[in-house]
Design a protein around this motif. Structure first.
Motif, short mmCIF file in Angstrom:
data_model
loop_
_atom_site.label_atom_id
_atom_site.label_comp_id
_atom_site.label_asym_id
_atom_site.label_seq_id
_atom_site.Cartn_x
_atom_site.Cartn_y
_atom_site.Cartn_z
N UNK A 86 0.86 -1.19 0.00
CA UNK A 86 0.00 0.00 0.00
C UNK A 86 0.89 1.23 0.00
N UNK A 87 0.88 1.93 -1.11
CA UNK A 87 1.69 3.14 -1.31
C UNK A 87 1.09 4.30 -0.51
N UNK A 128 -4.28 6.88 3.88
CA UNK A 128 -5.52 6.10 3.89
C UNK A 128 -6.16 6.10 5.27
N UNK A 129 -7.47 5.93 5.29
CA UNK A 129 -8.18 5.76 6.56
C UNK A 129 -7.99 4.34 7.07
N UNK A 147 2.50 -4.82 3.28
CA UNK A 147 3.58 -3.85 3.52
C UNK A 147 3.01 -2.45 3.35
N UNK A 148 3.09 -1.66 4.41
CA UNK A 148 2.59 -0.29 4.39
C UNK A 148 3.76 0.64 4.13
N UNK A 149 3.85 1.13 2.90
CA UNK A 149 4.91 2.07 2.53
C UNK A 149 4.49 3.47 2.95
N UNK A 150 5.31 4.17 3.71
CA UNK A 150 4.93 5.51 4.15
C UNK A 150 6.05 6.51 3.84
N UNK A 160 -2.60 6.32 12.95
CA UNK A 160 -3.33 5.33 12.13
C UNK A 160 -2.46 4.13 11.82
N UNK A 161 -1.20 4.38 11.43
CA UNK A 161 -0.32 3.26 11.07
C UNK A 161 -0.03 2.38 12.28
N UNK A 162 0.08 2.99 13.47
CA UNK A 162 0.33 2.19 14.67
C UNK A 162 -0.87 1.27 14.93
#
Length: 686
Positions: free
Chosen positions: A560-561, A566-567, A588-591, A602-604
């Motif tokens: 996820x780019x 994103x919510x 994989x959350x790309x930030x 949110x990512x946590x």
């Protein structure tokens, strides 16, 4: 108890003023009492210039030393005022000639505003100015500041509210025992405290809505919402629907043909829905379950129950990809049972659409699946008995009702409604906004769903991620790569799906990379998705059109780019696209850095939680109820004052009090409805 009647004076309001008040939701004199202040200003005391604190709104009485219109750096009115302790500059960047005249040399004025330190010393920018002509007394109460609209001054609104207090009878509707148990003050005392706080009152508690007066108003609002939802529920149960007892022949045949057994949660939901469908009043049930919990088969069995009784059923989904996937799955299940399924979408060719319409109109097709196209004219269902809405939060009330109204003739029975959502609703939210629905919960995942490992990876490590995708695909697996935008956006500077597709096609030249986004034609989207299902495309670059419903068991990797954009609900839905087969799966959350505080939070949450209900609770905490259920589009505002996180302790008592008042205090119910919704019983339509 009799409800207050609007005074004749209110009816004679000038049309322009009535129009401005209507923009604020004020239609009756009584509505003014519930138009509550945003904050307060302390005009009950005076400060000297020398003692006044900077950075806080204060009131000062002084004499004008000078006043001039300066032209540099831009045209502005600059005045100097003084008292025995010092001098202060007043600066107006926009002004009227009357203000220049008001600030004539020697005039005595009171100014109210925030003192800031400017280039030439202490100043107030755009203060409120009052001319003094004698010994004007200071106000006795704090000055409320209200939400207003263009053309409506605070002073005019305050006068209207003061008159409303004189003319409107404020009745106490809560039984004394209930007020005592919850330690709630009386309603009139609470409203007067909020509109006209006296010196010495805790202004901080008024402004942060923790004052007892606020708790009383918020409890009443929650109580009226609960009463209205129950009234709407009772009205629906009084209407007629076709009882669908079903023979069990088709549902039994489908269950026997499935390569899997239903989970205990699915069996429970199937039984709950089956019992509702037998009743002669319309079912209104929400089926909620986490991503991959198996809602589709539960809906399919309900649709078959309608078909067994000779009636029709329709399933509406928000996107063409999801609707088409439902169609193919249902057709594969139902065709061996001799049940025809019609398919309707906005992108269909004229001939295909005509055939589907004819099948529905003749009754040849017992079931229909489609997008919004199902609710367009001239779609007709002569015997519609069950309407299923998937991802119901994506549709507004009008759209859901339009599907229900597709029955043949106004006198025919209302269809049963089954709404499905893969976005779990926290308990407090469900109690407050969905109390008029019966709820079935799928709280168990089918066996075979593999745990998904979630990883947070900074954008700087993109090359490693691409290598991970290559390794997975060489081993025979597939991957999604999701981007938030289609085209270049100068404002957000986000990686786009089109650019990413081009880059990955170059860097993964040995693999086939596909692209799907919302602006592709339907047949192009369908072609790419079909190739991905067949593993002819190994990497699918997509926007969030693949967020819901896409089911490719061989896909084991989700990238996820710009995940921070994103919510939480979207991130959880996207992550649920993998882990559907036997292979170990990863998301994989790309930030991008630096992360905002909200983005980091949110990512946590998504990293630490895999339970959709836990994520929904955190989503409620981070975003608030308005955003989470805003798509309900009920035509009535969500809670104006109550906050489901801060006031969670009031939701359950309001729910219990609603049952008590409806059973034993109908006069109090009428007073509450009159006060909050003008006597209109249907607070929420659907």
């Amino acid at each position: 108890m009799s409800a207050p009647v609007p005074s004749s004076g209110w009816k004679n309001l000038p049309k322009a003023l009535a129009s401005r008040l209507a923009k604020l939701g004020i239609f009756r004199e009584e509505d003014l009492l519930l138009h509550l202040p945003l904050r307060y200003e302390d005009e009950t005391r005076l400060w000297t210039i020398g003692a006044a604190p900077a950075g806080t709104a204060v009131q000062i009485e002084a004499v004008v030393l000078s006043s001039e219109v300066a032209l540099r750096p831009r045209r502005q009115l600059v005045a100097r005022i003084a008292d025995e302790t010092g001098e202060l500059t007043l600066r107006f960047l926009n002004f009227y000639p009357s203000q220049h005249k008001q600030l004539a040399q020697g005039a005595r004025v009171r100014v109210f505003g925030e003192i800031r330190m400017g280039f030439f010393g202490a100043e107030m920018v755009h203060p409120r100015v009052k001319s003094l002509h004698g010994g004007e007394a200071l106000p006795e109460a704090m000055t409320p500041v209200y939400p207003v609209t263009a053309g409506l001054a605070q002073s005019a609104l305050r006068k209207l509210i003061a008159k409303a207090f004189e003319r409107v009878r404020i009745e106490e509707a809560l039984p004394e025992a209930l007020r005592r148990a919850l330690r709630l003050p009386g309603v009139e005392r609470s409203l007067r405290a909020l509109h006209m706080p006296q010196p010495g009152m805790a202004i901080a508690a008024l402004e942060d809505h923790s004052h007892p007066a606020w708790r009383r108003i918020k409890f009443e609002e929650l109580l009226v919402q609960q009463i209205s939802l129950r009234e709407a529920y009772a009205q629906r149960r009084a209407r007629q629907a076709a009882p669908l007892p079903g023979s069990g022949e088709l549902t039994g045949a489908l269950l026997a043909s499935l390569p899997f057994a239903l989970t205990s949660a699915q069996r429970r939901a199937v039984d709950e829905i089956a019992r509702d469908l037998v009743l002669p009043h319309p079912m209104q049930r929400l089926l909620q379950g986490d991503v991959g919990s198996g809602k589709t088969i539960v809906a399919a069995l309900a649709m078959l129950q309608a078909a067994e009784c000779g009636w029709q059923a329709a399933l509406m989904a928000p996107t063409e990809i999801l609707a088409e996937q439902h169609f193919h799955k249902l057709e594969a299940w139902f065709a061996p049972l001799g049940i025809r399924v019609a398919w309707l979408s906005g992108s269909q060719k004229k001939k295909q659409r005509a055939q589907a319409l004819a099948m529905l109109a003749s009754g040849e097709a017992r079931l229909a699946v489609g997008t919004h196209a199902l609710i367009e004219d001239p779609v007709a269902f002569p015997r519609l008995a069950l309407a299923v809405v998937d991802e119901q939060h994506r549709f507004g009330v009008r759209q859901r009702l339009a599907l229900r109204e597709k029955r043949e003739g106004d006198d025919s029975p209302l269809p049963h409604m089954l709404m499905m959502s893969a976005t779990p609703i926290p308990r407090t939210l469900a109690m407050s906004f969905y109390a008029d629905l019966d709820v079935s919960v799928l709280d168990e995942l089918p066996p075979g769903r593999t745990p998904i490992v979630t990883k947070l990876v900074a954008d700087a490590r993109r090359a490693e991620v691409i290598g991970r995708v290559r390794d997975a695909c060489v081993e025979g697996r597939q991957a999604y790569w999701v981007c938030p935008l289609i085209e270049e956006s100068e404002s957000l500077q986000l990686q786009t799906a089109v650019e990413t597709h081009e880059r990955l096609s170059e860097e993964l030249a040995e693999l086939k990379v596909g692209l799907v986004h919302g602006r592709l034609k339907a047949d192009e989207k369908a072609s790419v998705m079909a190739a991905f299902v067949r593993n002819e495309v190994q990497v699918l670059v997509a926007t969030t059109v693949i967020e819901v419903g896409v089911d490719v068991p061989n896909a084991s990797l989700m990238i996820i780019e710009h995940a921070e954009r994103f919510g939480l609900a979207q991130l959880h839905q996207l992550r649920g696209r993998v882990g559907r087969g036997a292979a170990a799966s990863s998301c994989i959350l790309l930030y991008s850095q630096p992360l905002s505080q909200n983005g980091r939070a949110r990512l946590r949450v998504i990293y630490e939680n895999t339970d959709g209900f836990a994520i929904a609770r955190e989503d409620l905490r981070l975003r608030g109820p308005g955003e989470m259920v805003g798509a309900r589009q009920s035509g009535v505002p969500l809670l104006r004052y109550a906050d489901l996180e801060a006031d969670a302790d009031l939701v359950e008592p309001a729910r219990e009090a609603a049952e008590e008042l409806l059973a034993r205090h109908r006069d109090a119910v009428e007073v509450l409805l009159q006060r909050w919704v003008g006597g209109r019983g249907e607070y929420l339509k659907a």
